[in-house]
Design an enzyme around this catalytic site. Structure first.
Site, PDB file in Angstrom:
ATOM      1  CG  HIS A 138       9.808  -4.598  17.330  1.00 45.49           C
ATOM      2  ND1 HIS A 138       8.844  -3.690  17.735  1.00 45.49           N
ATOM      3  CD2 HIS A 138       9.131  -5.759  17.083  1.00 45.49           C
ATOM      4  CE1 HIS A 138       7.656  -4.274  17.738  1.00 45.49           C
ATOM      5  NE2 HIS A 138       7.798  -5.541  17.336  1.00 45.49           N
ATOM      6  CD  GLU A 139      10.481  -9.155  15.506  1.00 44.10           C
ATOM      7  OE1 GLU A 139      10.042  -9.924  16.370  1.00 44.10           O
ATOM      8  OE2 GLU A 139       9.755  -8.523  14.723  1.00 44.10           O
ATOM      9  CG  HIS A 142       8.312  -9.445  20.306  1.00 46.95           C
ATOM     10  ND1 HIS A 142       7.223  -8.916  20.971  1.00 46.95           N
ATOM     11  CD2 HIS A 142       8.224  -9.001  19.026  1.00 46.95           C
ATOM     12  CE1 HIS A 142       6.495  -8.194  20.123  1.00 46.95           C
ATOM     13  NE2 HIS A 142       7.087  -8.219  18.940  1.00 46.95           N
ATOM     14  CG  HIS A 148       3.254  -5.537  19.354  1.00 39.30           C
ATOM     15  ND1 HIS A 148       2.692  -6.486  18.547  1.00 39.30           N
ATOM     16  CD2 HIS A 148       4.548  -5.440  18.977  1.00 39.30           C
ATOM     17  CE1 HIS A 148       3.610  -6.944  17.701  1.00 39.30           C
ATOM     18  NE2 HIS A 148       4.749  -6.325  17.956  1.00 39.30           N
ATOM     19  CE1 TYR A 197       3.954  -4.017  15.245  1.00 39.17           C
ATOM     20  CE2 TYR A 197       1.667  -4.035  14.546  1.00 39.17           C
ATOM     21  CZ  TYR A 197       2.829  -4.713  14.834  1.00 39.17           C
ATOM     22  OH  TYR A 197       2.861  -6.078  14.694  1.00 39.17           O
TER      23      TYR A 197
HETATM   24 ZN    ZN Z   1       6.531  -7.155  17.204  1.00 40.20          ZN
END
Ligand code: ZN
Length: 281
Positions: A138-139, A142, A148, A197
């Site tokens: 996930h990171e 980014h 998101h 999320y």
């Molecule tokens: Zn995030």
């Protein structure tokens, strides 16, 4: 289309992989202390609509901070393999001539990253309380340039945010972004995105933080790149057609797919893949 697969199993002990990825959901955030939560709210959010934030040649130079614990380093290496196997993004060790690069560290905010290339040295921070491969993937998302998924401009057509169930300090993680910041390339809203999320992420204990408009039950946050994540990466970086000779390295049990799946391949070509996994999987 006719594709012949010649897979050389170098160290494979089992042909079938099984998805045994941990589900991150809010479990990774539960039990956080106030100080940790206040740190999380400083997570930086930005947009991939800004072309200057894309990494030239889809290549991201990186280095590990000397103090990074071995387990976090392993998680990041696995997450890097995951991205490289499924997209055209390359992570390369930083050399002297690399002026823009990412440092993997435990310093700063923990479990956070800048979005895309910001210029010069930037950090991706992991912490023991968010140490999982899915969080690392996930990171890295980014770093690649993704925001998101649940903050994209059209999200209100797909989800309802239940503000009363979210820690007040963390509301900003659910603020909707505008179309100048976000470019989703006209692709469908993706509940399965690694950048979406789970339904209880950052819940204050009163219940879910997001519900699907269509009444469907939202699943936990994904543990791997979704098909749409891969497609959007291809569109973002204009990835070339995948090469037909490819080294697939896997670190955990899972499903094997063609490199950059679901990309298309030229018809009537023979492809050779080499799959490498650690002994014991
Ligand atoms: Zn995030």
């Amino acid at each position: 289309m006719r594709i012949f697969y010649y897979i050389l199993y170098l160290v494979i002990l089992h042909v079938s992989f099984f998805c045994t990825f941990p589900t991150p959901s809010q479990a990774k955030y539960s039990g956080l202390q106030t100080k940790q939560l206040s740190v999380l709210q400083r997570k930086k959010r930005a947009a991939t609509a800004d072309q200057s934030r894309l990494w030239p040649n889809a290549t991201i130079p990186y280095e590990f901070d000397k103090g990074l614990p071995k387990n976090l380093k392993n998680l990041l290496q696995n997450a890097i393999h995951h991205w490289e196997n499924k997209t055209c993004i390359d992570f390369v060790p930083k050399l002297k001539h690399h002026k823009d690069y990412v440092v993997f560290t435990t310093e700063s905010c923990g479990c956070c990253s800048s979005v895309g290339k910001i210029g010069g040295r930037q950090t991706l921070s992991l912490s023991s309380y968010c140490a999982s491969e899915s969080v690392a993937i996930h990171e890295l998302g980014h770093v690649v340039g993704f925001w998101h998924e649940h903050t994209r401009p059209d999200r209100d057509s797909y989800i309802t945010v239940l503000w009363n169930n979210i820690y007040k300090d963390l509301h900003k993680n659910f603020f909707k972004r505008n179309s100048f910041e976000v470019n989703s390339f006209g692709r469908p809203y993706d509940f399965a995105s690694i950048m979406h999320y789970g339904p209880r992420t950052f819940s204050n204990g009163k219940g879910d933080t997001m519900v699907a408009i269509n009444g469907e039950k939202m699943s936990h946050q994904s543990a791997s790149l979704s098909t749409e994540d891969i497609i959007q990466t291809q569109l973002l970086y204009q990835c070339p057609e995948p090469e037909c000779e490819f080294l697939i390295s896997a670190s955990t049990r899972g499903r094997i797919t063609s490199p950059y799946y679901p990309s298309h391949y030229t018809a009537n070509v023979d492809c050779q893949w080499t799959v490498v996994v650690p002994e014991g999987i």
